[in-house]
Write an enzyme that holds these catalytic residues in place. Sequence first.
Site, short mmCIF file in Angstrom:
data_model
loop_
_atom_site.label_atom_id
_atom_site.label_comp_id
_atom_site.label_asym_id
_atom_site.label_seq_id
_atom_site.Cartn_x
_atom_site.Cartn_y
_atom_site.Cartn_z
N LYS A 122 0.88 -1.18 0.00
CA LYS A 122 0.00 0.00 0.00
C LYS A 122 0.91 1.22 0.00
O LYS A 122 2.10 1.11 0.33
CB LYS A 122 -0.90 -0.02 1.25
CG LYS A 122 -0.15 -0.17 2.55
CD LYS A 122 -1.08 -0.30 3.74
CE LYS A 122 -0.29 -0.55 5.01
NZ LYS A 122 -1.14 -0.65 6.19
N ASN A 159 3.48 1.76 2.66
CA ASN A 159 4.65 0.86 2.73
C ASN A 159 5.60 1.07 1.57
O ASN A 159 6.59 0.34 1.44
CB ASN A 159 4.20 -0.61 2.71
CG ASN A 159 3.52 -0.97 4.00
OD1 ASN A 159 3.71 -0.28 4.99
ND2 ASN A 159 2.74 -2.02 3.98
N ASP A 215 8.22 -2.86 5.29
CA ASP A 215 7.22 -3.46 6.17
C ASP A 215 6.86 -4.88 5.79
O ASP A 215 5.80 -5.15 5.22
CB ASP A 215 5.96 -2.60 6.18
CG ASP A 215 5.41 -2.58 7.60
OD1 ASP A 215 4.39 -1.95 7.86
OD2 ASP A 215 6.03 -3.25 8.44
N THR A 268 -4.39 -4.61 4.74
CA THR A 268 -5.13 -3.37 5.01
C THR A 268 -6.37 -3.35 4.14
O THR A 268 -6.28 -3.61 2.93
CB THR A 268 -4.21 -2.17 4.68
OG1 THR A 268 -3.01 -2.34 5.43
CG2 THR A 268 -4.87 -0.85 5.01
C1 LIG Z 1 6.25 1.90 7.24
C2 LIG Z 1 7.05 2.34 8.43
N1 LIG Z 1 7.48 3.73 8.23
C3 LIG Z 1 8.78 3.95 7.91
N2 LIG Z 1 9.60 2.89 7.83
C4 LIG Z 1 10.90 3.05 7.45
C5 LIG Z 1 11.46 4.30 7.15
C6 LIG Z 1 10.61 5.47 7.25
C7 LIG Z 1 11.06 6.79 6.98
C8 LIG Z 1 10.19 7.86 7.07
C9 LIG Z 1 10.67 9.20 6.80
C10 LIG Z 1 11.95 9.54 6.43
N3 LIG Z 1 11.99 10.89 6.29
N4 LIG Z 1 10.78 11.39 6.58
C11 LIG Z 1 9.94 10.36 6.90
C12 LIG Z 1 8.84 7.66 7.42
C13 LIG Z 1 8.36 6.39 7.70
C14 LIG Z 1 9.24 5.28 7.63
C15 LIG Z 1 12.88 4.34 6.71
O1 LIG Z 1 13.47 5.42 6.43
N5 LIG Z 1 13.56 3.17 6.61
C16 LIG Z 1 13.04 1.97 6.91
C17 LIG Z 1 11.69 1.86 7.35
C18 LIG Z 1 11.10 0.64 7.70
C19 LIG Z 1 11.86 -0.62 7.62
C20 LIG Z 1 10.99 -1.79 8.07
C21 LIG Z 1 11.07 -2.95 7.16
C22 LIG Z 1 11.72 -2.96 8.55
C23 LIG Z 1 6.27 2.22 9.73
C24 LIG Z 1 5.08 3.19 9.68
C25 LIG Z 1 5.82 0.80 9.93
C26 LIG Z 1 7.19 2.63 10.89
#
Ligand SMILES: C[C@@H](Nc1nc2c(c3cc(-c4cn[nH]c4)ccc13)C(=O)N=C/C2=C\CC1CC1)C(C)(C)C
Length: 323
Positions: free
Chosen positions: A157, A160, A173, A211
């Site tokens: 989605k 992700n 994710d 989702t």
């Molecule tokens: C989808 C995820 N959101 C996020 N997961 C990751 C980010 C990430 C970065 C920003 C961001 C960067 N700059 N501004 C916002 C916003 C949300 C992020 C990232 O940089 N590197 C790895 C990530 C995830 C790796 C996971 C597979 C292990 C949730 C909501 C579940 C925390």
Amino acid sequence: KDRGAAVGVRREVDADGRTVLKSVKKSVRDFNFGRILGEGSYSTVYLATDRQTLREYAVKVLEKRHIIKEKKIKYVNIEKNTLNRLTEHPGIVRLYYTFQDETSLYYVLDLCSGGELLGVLKKTGTFDVECTRFYGAQILDAIEYMHSRGVIHRDLKPENVLLDDQMHVKITDFGTAKQLPDPRDPTPAPPPDEGPSGSQDGKRAASFVGTAEYVSPELLTDKSAGKPCDLWAFGCIIYQLLAGRPPFKAASEYLTFQKIVNLEYEFPAGFPPAAKDLVERCLVLDPSRRLTVEHIKNHEFFDGQPFGRELWRMKAPRLRPYV
Ligand SMILES: C[C@@H](Nc1nc2c(c3cc(-c4cn[nH]c4)ccc13)C(=O)N=C/C2=C\CC1CC1)C(C)(C)C
């Protein structure tokens, strides 16, 4: 100090006087933690800087107590094994190190400083055809790689789909991914998920559902989740990039599920015809009749669109709304 030592590796002399490389486990102390980037139901992702190399990473932190209490150990292991399987593709977020301390697990991953595709889409409202083709192609290329490694994401989605500093796609994710038995790894596949009824009927009963807006009908009806379920989600994402909203959205999850299994959706006026044809061939109730990755790459909507290495060298197009 031996300059030649790669990060996290230490030279030692063993009993026979030979120089050996010892990999040194990273720890929390090796990083300066910054702001929170995103919060999931069982994890928090922080910006973090490696104090030796000054490289920036995202560090996903999972609290052990919370995972145990919520019985999510299986998902944590699935995510880690999946990330360790998906290592050589520019469109998949990469896992560099893992370590733990008494309270938490830590995953050191690619920093995707462009944030979530959903966030970018909300700013422009919609994407024009050029942007939709570029981002659609990168997402499809990453899906093809995942499937080639026997991984089904099951919860694709726009939240992700992350973006790196070049505004290129990084899929993330994988806690709800399904792994097909690795053809090269003879160990028996893990027992099929317990269905909600606890039965393990003939079909693999998936206890997980993605989702609501992006879940495929077969996951709702007969609990089967093969590769086609990611292509259903792909069709929903292409629709959403051009229309500014997902094709199936209702006031409640149940009503959304009803629209999905009844294929109740329509295209806004002016929706580009080639994209409409592509979406219609992805949003097919029978998974065996849905377009496959290969068919989609050859679809008219992607005419002239490179895939593979050349696609990942392209400059991301400037984001323009579809008007
Ligand atoms: C989808 C995820 N959101 C996020 N997961 C990751 C980010 C990430 C970065 C920003 C961001 C960067 N700059 N501004 C916002 C916003 C949300 C992020 C990232 O940089 N590197 C790895 C990530 C995830 C790796 C996971 C597979 C292990 C949730 C909501 C579940 C925390």
